[in-house]
Design a protein around this motif. Structure first.
Motif, short mmCIF file in Angstrom:
data_model
loop_
_atom_site.label_atom_id
_atom_site.label_comp_id
_atom_site.label_asym_id
_atom_site.label_seq_id
_atom_site.Cartn_x
_atom_site.Cartn_y
_atom_site.Cartn_z
N ALA A 101 -30.21 78.20 44.49
CA ALA A 101 -29.18 79.38 44.25
C ALA A 101 -29.40 80.23 45.73
CB ALA A 101 -29.47 80.22 43.10
N ARG A 109 -18.22 86.57 49.83
CA ARG A 109 -19.35 85.44 49.77
C ARG A 109 -19.60 85.03 48.35
NH1 ARG A 109 -23.03 87.13 55.05
NH2 ARG A 109 -21.93 86.36 56.40
N GLY A 111 -19.82 83.97 44.70
CA GLY A 111 -18.81 83.00 44.11
C GLY A 111 -18.26 81.72 44.90
N SER A 112 -18.77 81.71 46.30
CA SER A 112 -18.44 80.67 47.02
C SER A 112 -19.49 79.85 47.05
CB SER A 112 -18.33 81.24 48.43
OG SER A 112 -19.50 81.65 48.96
N THR A 113 -19.51 78.61 47.30
CA THR A 113 -20.58 77.49 47.46
C THR A 113 -21.00 77.17 49.04
OG1 THR A 113 -18.88 75.63 47.33
CG2 THR A 113 -19.99 76.72 45.16
N GLU A 116 -23.07 72.89 48.19
CA GLU A 116 -22.95 72.64 46.70
C GLU A 116 -24.12 73.94 46.18
OE1 GLU A 116 -23.57 68.74 45.66
OE2 GLU A 116 -21.88 67.92 46.83
N ILE A 117 -24.28 74.77 46.70
CA ILE A 117 -25.09 75.77 46.33
C ILE A 117 -24.43 76.97 46.11
CG2 ILE A 117 -27.25 77.50 46.56
CD1 ILE A 117 -28.02 74.26 46.27
N LYS A 118 -24.48 77.62 44.84
CA LYS A 118 -23.42 78.73 44.45
C LYS A 118 -24.21 80.01 44.98
CE LYS A 118 -20.28 80.20 41.55
NZ LYS A 118 -19.03 79.69 41.35
N VAL A 119 -23.32 80.88 45.55
CA VAL A 119 -23.73 82.26 46.13
C VAL A 119 -23.27 83.13 45.02
CG1 VAL A 119 -23.46 83.93 47.96
CG2 VAL A 119 -23.07 81.62 48.44
N LEU A 120 -24.74 83.69 44.67
CA LEU A 120 -24.38 84.79 43.29
C LEU A 120 -24.74 86.23 43.89
CD1 LEU A 120 -27.02 82.77 41.02
CD2 LEU A 120 -24.40 82.60 41.04
#
Length: 201
Positions: A101, A109, A111-113, A116-120
């Motif tokens: 993550a 940024r 909500g983007s990926t 393939e890693i989600k940005v929280l």
């Protein structure tokens, strides 16, 4: 040991089955006696006279020693250019690091990926690290934000921090911090280059 692994993997890709300590010592400009001792200490099988050690066995033994066979999940905080470069690098899994993550405070940024890693959102750092039992945190935020991020990671149970922010972090004694100051490294390189060019003239 990581340098040995790199050389051994090159030999493995060339279908070389055995290698001697002097051969690796020559490649790495090391003392062959020390390399032989290192190999003997980690190898599960004894080296054979003249032939040397099994390349595959050495790789397996060193990977086990370093824990590469037990991938540790990590998170990265700060989803800027440096983080994107790190997330795009495919080699970390070979060294036992699996980044699961990314976090950032920028709403554009979140909500983007990235690869393939989600940005929280950064306010989820401690909770996610605790729930997923994350032990490694990577910091790529500006210096002024690094300590706050560090505290969030520690609160989430992280035990090791790879810090790219150019600042000293305050952590409990049981937390391991590896600092990577790119600006300082470049300054050292520049200084040595200037000195070398001066001596050459």
């Amino acid at each position: 040991m990581p340098y040995y692994i790199q050389q051994l993997r090159i030999l493995q890709s060339e279908n070389v089955e055995t290698v001697s300590a002097p051969k690796i010592a020559e490649r790495l400009n090391l003392n062959e006696v020390q390399v032989r001792k290192d190999f003997a200490a980690v190898s599960s099988s004894k080296g054979k006279p003249k032939a040397g050690f099994s390349v595959n066995d050495l790789i397996d033994n060193i990977e086990e020693l370093l824990g590469y066979n037990n991938a540790d999940e990590a998170v990265i905080v700060g989803a800027g250019s440096l983080a994107q470069a790190i997330l795009a690098h495919e080699g970390f899994r070979k060294f036992g690091i699996n980044i699961v993550a990314a976090f950032d405070v920028d709403p554009y940024r979140i909500g983007s990926t990235i690869n393939e890693i989600k940005v929280l959102s950064s306010d989820k750092i401690s909770d996610l690290c605790r729930r997923m039992n994350i032990h490694i945190g990577i910091i790529t935020v500006p210096a002024k934000e690094a300590q706050v991020v560090c505290d969030q990671l520690v609160a989430g149970g992280v035990l090791a921090i790879w810090n790219f922010a150019p600042v000293h972090l305050s952590v409990p004694d049981h937390i391991l911090v590896q600092n990577e100051n790119l600006a300082a490294s470049l300054a050292v390189l520049s200084k040595h280059l200037k000195q070398a060019m001066k001596e050459k003239r």
